[in-house]
Write a protein that holds these residues in place. Structure first.
Motif, short mmCIF file in Angstrom:
data_model
loop_
_atom_site.label_atom_id
_atom_site.label_comp_id
_atom_site.label_asym_id
_atom_site.label_seq_id
_atom_site.Cartn_x
_atom_site.Cartn_y
_atom_site.Cartn_z
N LEU A 84 143.59 100.89 -25.53
CA LEU A 84 142.20 101.10 -25.90
C LEU A 84 141.96 102.54 -26.35
O LEU A 84 141.20 102.78 -27.31
CB LEU A 84 141.28 100.76 -24.72
CG LEU A 84 141.18 99.28 -24.35
CD1 LEU A 84 140.31 99.11 -23.12
CD2 LEU A 84 140.65 98.45 -25.50
N LEU A 85 142.60 103.49 -25.69
CA LEU A 85 142.41 104.89 -26.07
C LEU A 85 142.94 105.16 -27.47
O LEU A 85 142.30 105.84 -28.28
CB LEU A 85 143.10 105.79 -25.05
CG LEU A 85 142.98 107.30 -25.28
CD1 LEU A 85 141.52 107.72 -25.22
CD2 LEU A 85 143.80 108.06 -24.26
N ILE A 86 144.11 104.63 -27.78
CA ILE A 86 144.68 104.84 -29.11
C ILE A 86 143.89 104.07 -30.16
O ILE A 86 143.73 104.53 -31.30
CB ILE A 86 146.15 104.42 -29.12
CG1 ILE A 86 146.95 105.32 -28.17
CG2 ILE A 86 146.74 104.50 -30.51
CD1 ILE A 86 148.39 104.90 -28.00
N MET A 87 143.34 102.93 -29.79
CA MET A 87 142.60 102.11 -30.75
C MET A 87 141.33 102.80 -31.23
O MET A 87 140.95 102.70 -32.40
CB MET A 87 142.27 100.75 -30.13
CG MET A 87 141.65 99.75 -31.09
SD MET A 87 141.21 98.22 -30.23
CE MET A 87 142.81 97.74 -29.56
N VAL A 88 140.64 103.50 -30.34
CA VAL A 88 139.36 104.11 -30.71
C VAL A 88 139.51 105.55 -31.18
O VAL A 88 138.53 106.16 -31.62
CB VAL A 88 138.39 104.07 -29.51
CG1 VAL A 88 138.13 102.64 -29.08
CG2 VAL A 88 138.93 104.88 -28.33
N MET A 89 140.71 106.11 -31.11
CA MET A 89 140.91 107.48 -31.57
C MET A 89 140.97 107.51 -33.10
O MET A 89 141.40 106.54 -33.73
CB MET A 89 142.20 108.06 -30.98
CG MET A 89 142.12 108.37 -29.50
SD MET A 89 143.66 109.04 -28.86
CE MET A 89 143.76 110.58 -29.79
#
Length: 303
Positions: A84-89
């Motif tokens: 999720l962190l990489i997806m929204v970065m």
């Protein structure tokens, strides 16, 4: 707080004995290396397939739910948060939205009439998948999140599943068997295997010592707020010093026990940790490993 139960990652499951336990350790080690190497430079479909294979192995082996929950709980949380962190970065690509049709000035400069150019084919492709004003999910960020998440899951869980279904003695025996050609170069293969065995056996002792020291500190009901940072750090330094002393004492006791039993060198005291023997199902898994690598090069190469 029981560290031996709250930190189950890497521990061996003695009961129940699943079909993964019965596979030869050398075969499982070859499969583990394949799971660790095949995700490198592989496409997204192959990485997702590896996750599905690991889940099917766990389900078909009928690993108890309590063990699976302890093994997978924190790992799934880590996998989800990282994805999720990489997806929204931000993906670092500055996308400039341009109109589909050329401007009137650009049409005037064309030698060919605009009507004869023909219309562009309509597609459903969108680079920006979702836009919530404060965060965007793009094609690149989604693919990167899937790659990192599946790679993290495969590397950690495949190793954990291998340690869960393989005894430490079998691991060291398999490594010693595979490293036997290195004896031609005068390398101490048996000593390396013995050191690895003692290291694996020493991990529960370290957890037990940490657990006992933490319990001893908690039973004294120390008011940490009144102590302050300086006195609290002094207490923890004393605890760390005591932990080191206890671990050195345990290591000395193990060395004394080996010395009493007459262990001087591998030539005079050969220890057979485990009898390795390939059975018919082991050969089946070895042959299937060849098809596994064929599928990696045939289907897993990036486009």
């Amino acid at each position: 707080m029981d560290l031996l139960r709250s930190l189950p990652i890497g521990l061996y499951l003695e009961q129940p004995v699943t079909w993964l336990h019965r596979i030869d350790a050398r075969v499982k080690l070859a499969w583990l290396l394949s799971f660790l190497l095949t995700p490198v430079l592989a496409n997204t479909a192959w990485r997702i397939a590896l996750v599905v294979i690991l889940m099917l192995l766990t389900l078909t082996a009928r690993v108890p739910w309590r063990v699976w929950r302890q093994q997978m709980g924190g790992l799934l949380i880590l996998f989800t948060l990282a994805s999720l962190l990489i997806m929204v970065m931000p993906d670092g690509i500055a996308v400039i939205n341009q109109p589909r049709w050329p401007t009137p000035d650009a049409i005037a400069t064309l030698d060919t009439p605009f009507e004869t150019i023909g219309s562009l084919p309509a597609t459903n492709y969108r680079y920006i998948i979702a836009d919530f004003h404060w965060v965007q999910i793009t094609q690149k960020s989604l693919k990167l999140a899937i790659k990192v998440g599946t790679l993290l899951f495969t590397l950690i869980y495949s190793t954990n599943l291998f340690l869960l279904t393989t005894a430490p003695e079998e691991i060291t025996a398999a490594i010693e068997e595979l490293m036997s050609p290195l004896r031609w170069f005068k390398l101490p293969v048996t000593e390396i295997a013995l050191t690895l065995t003692l290291s694996l056996r020493f991990i529960p002792l370290v957890l037990e010592e940490v657990q006992n020291l933490v319990r001893s500190v908690r039973t004294r009901a120390i008011n940490w707020r009144k102590l302050g940072w300086r006195h609290a750090s002094q207490i923890w330094l004393m605890v760390a010093e005591r932990l080191l002393d206890n671990l050195l004492l345990r290591a000395q006791q193990i060395a004394a026990a080996m010395k009493v039993r007459g262990f001087t060198s591998p030539d005079h005291h050969q220890v057979q940790w485990h009898q390795l023997q390939l059975r018919w199902w082991d050969w089946v898994f070895l042959v299937s490993l060849v098809f596994f690598w064929w599928g990696r090069f045939a289907l897993g190469n990036p486009i």
